[in-house]
Write a protein that holds these residues in place. Structure first.
Motif, short mmCIF file in Angstrom:
data_model
loop_
_atom_site.label_atom_id
_atom_site.label_comp_id
_atom_site.label_asym_id
_atom_site.label_seq_id
_atom_site.Cartn_x
_atom_site.Cartn_y
_atom_site.Cartn_z
N PRO A 257 0.82 -1.21 0.00
CA PRO A 257 0.00 0.00 0.00
C PRO A 257 0.86 1.27 0.00
N GLU A 258 0.35 2.28 -0.65
CA GLU A 258 1.07 3.55 -0.71
C GLU A 258 1.04 4.21 0.65
N LYS A 259 2.16 4.82 1.04
CA LYS A 259 2.25 5.44 2.36
C LYS A 259 1.97 6.93 2.34
N THR A 260 1.88 7.51 1.16
CA THR A 260 1.60 8.94 1.08
C THR A 260 0.91 9.25 -0.23
N SER A 261 0.48 10.47 -0.36
CA SER A 261 -0.20 10.91 -1.58
C SER A 261 0.37 12.25 -2.01
N VAL A 262 0.07 12.64 -3.24
CA VAL A 262 0.51 13.95 -3.72
C VAL A 262 -0.06 15.04 -2.81
N GLU A 263 -1.32 14.90 -2.42
CA GLU A 263 -1.96 15.90 -1.56
C GLU A 263 -1.22 16.04 -0.23
N LEU B 19 0.75 19.37 1.06
CA LEU B 19 0.43 19.98 2.36
C LEU B 19 1.67 20.09 3.24
N ALA B 20 2.45 19.04 3.28
CA ALA B 20 3.68 19.07 4.07
C ALA B 20 4.64 20.12 3.52
N ALA B 21 4.74 20.20 2.21
CA ALA B 21 5.63 21.19 1.59
C ALA B 21 5.16 22.61 1.88
N ARG B 22 3.85 22.84 1.84
CA ARG B 22 3.32 24.18 2.15
C ARG B 22 3.65 24.57 3.59
N ASP B 23 3.50 23.62 4.51
CA ASP B 23 3.84 23.90 5.91
C ASP B 23 5.32 24.20 6.07
N LEU B 24 6.16 23.41 5.42
CA LEU B 24 7.61 23.64 5.49
C LEU B 24 7.99 24.98 4.88
N LEU B 25 7.34 25.35 3.79
CA LEU B 25 7.61 26.65 3.16
C LEU B 25 7.38 27.77 4.16
N GLU B 26 6.28 27.70 4.90
CA GLU B 26 5.99 28.75 5.88
C GLU B 26 6.95 28.72 7.07
N LEU B 27 7.38 27.54 7.47
CA LEU B 27 8.28 27.41 8.62
C LEU B 27 9.72 27.79 8.29
N ALA C 107 13.29 17.03 3.71
CA ALA C 107 12.44 17.56 4.77
C ALA C 107 10.98 17.15 4.56
N VAL C 108 10.52 17.17 3.32
CA VAL C 108 9.14 16.76 3.03
C VAL C 108 8.97 15.28 3.32
N ALA C 109 9.92 14.47 2.88
CA ALA C 109 9.84 13.03 3.12
C ALA C 109 9.76 12.74 4.62
N GLN C 110 10.59 13.40 5.38
CA GLN C 110 10.57 13.20 6.83
C GLN C 110 9.21 13.60 7.40
N ARG C 111 8.67 14.69 6.92
CA ARG C 111 7.39 15.20 7.44
C ARG C 111 6.22 14.26 7.11
N VAL C 112 6.24 13.62 5.94
CA VAL C 112 5.14 12.71 5.59
C VAL C 112 5.44 11.27 5.99
N GLY C 113 6.62 11.02 6.54
CA GLY C 113 6.93 9.70 7.08
C GLY C 113 7.35 8.66 6.06
N VAL C 114 8.04 9.10 5.01
CA VAL C 114 8.56 8.15 4.03
C VAL C 114 10.04 8.46 3.79
N ARG C 115 10.70 7.57 3.10
CA ARG C 115 12.09 7.84 2.72
C ARG C 115 12.09 8.73 1.49
N PRO C 116 13.09 9.59 1.33
CA PRO C 116 13.11 10.51 0.19
C PRO C 116 12.89 9.87 -1.17
N PRO C 117 13.48 8.69 -1.47
CA PRO C 117 13.23 8.12 -2.80
C PRO C 117 11.74 7.83 -3.07
N SER C 118 10.96 7.61 -2.02
CA SER C 118 9.53 7.34 -2.19
C SER C 118 8.78 8.54 -2.75
#
Length: 183
Positions: free
Chosen positions: A4-10, A14-22, A32-43
């Protein structure tokens, strides 16, 4: 059986938008986005082509949000205030779409057009259809300039910034509404 997929584009956007503001645009990294959504960067690359694609998606989501807000307003002062409020709530996203800077990926044109629709409609009501584009550009330039100065702390002469806003927006709207529509 597929995993099963562990994340979605949405979720990624959303994680990227939050990081942009922070952390600003420099802090918006694939790691940073991968860490925030709980996947490894290659995912992430299964969903997003890379950092430039991610920034473009964030810009598009930002313009979609802004368009929704602007489309919900009918009053000219409220429409301008909606842009100002948006800038105050999401300053980094506001700067990303309004003043991206050289080399920064931007949204596809249809997203900018959708966000501009309410302003163009307002401008046509104020200045007439023959001057709608010019009036929309004038209003947008003034609002974006004012909000950008406000966000950067550029108003340093004292006085009320809110009073300056109201003075500027009401007078600009008055001028745009007195444009000769007979030309």
């Amino acid at each position: 059986m597929p995993t099963p997929e562990k994340t979605s584009v949405e979720a990624i956007v959303l994680a990227a938008r939050d990081l942009l503001e922070l952390d600003g645009l420099a802090g918006l990294t694939m790691n940073a986005v991968a860490q925030r959504v709980g996947v490894r960067p290659p995912s992430l690359y299964k969903r997003v082509g890379g950092r430039d694609d991610l920034i473009r998606l964030v810009a598009e989501a930002t313009l979609t949000d802004l368009a929704r807000r602007l489309d919900a307003t009918a009053d000219p002062v409220e429409l301008a205030a909606a842009v100002r409020t948006f800038g105050g709530e999401r300053p980094a996203a506001f700067q990303l779409v309004m003043t991206p800077g050289a080399g920064v990926p931007v949204a596809r044109p249809e997203y900018g057009e959708a966000a501009s629709r309410a302003i163009l409609d307002l401008a046509a009501r104020l200045a007439g259809p023959d001057h709608a584009l010019e009036a929309a550009r004038t209003l947008t330039a003034w609002v974006v300039g004012f909000v950008s100065m406000e966000l950067s702390g550029g108003f340093t002469l004292g006085g009320s910034v809110d009073d300056a806003w109201l003075f500027g927006v009401t007078n600009l709207l008055d001028v745009l509404s007195t444009t000769d529509r007979e030309e």
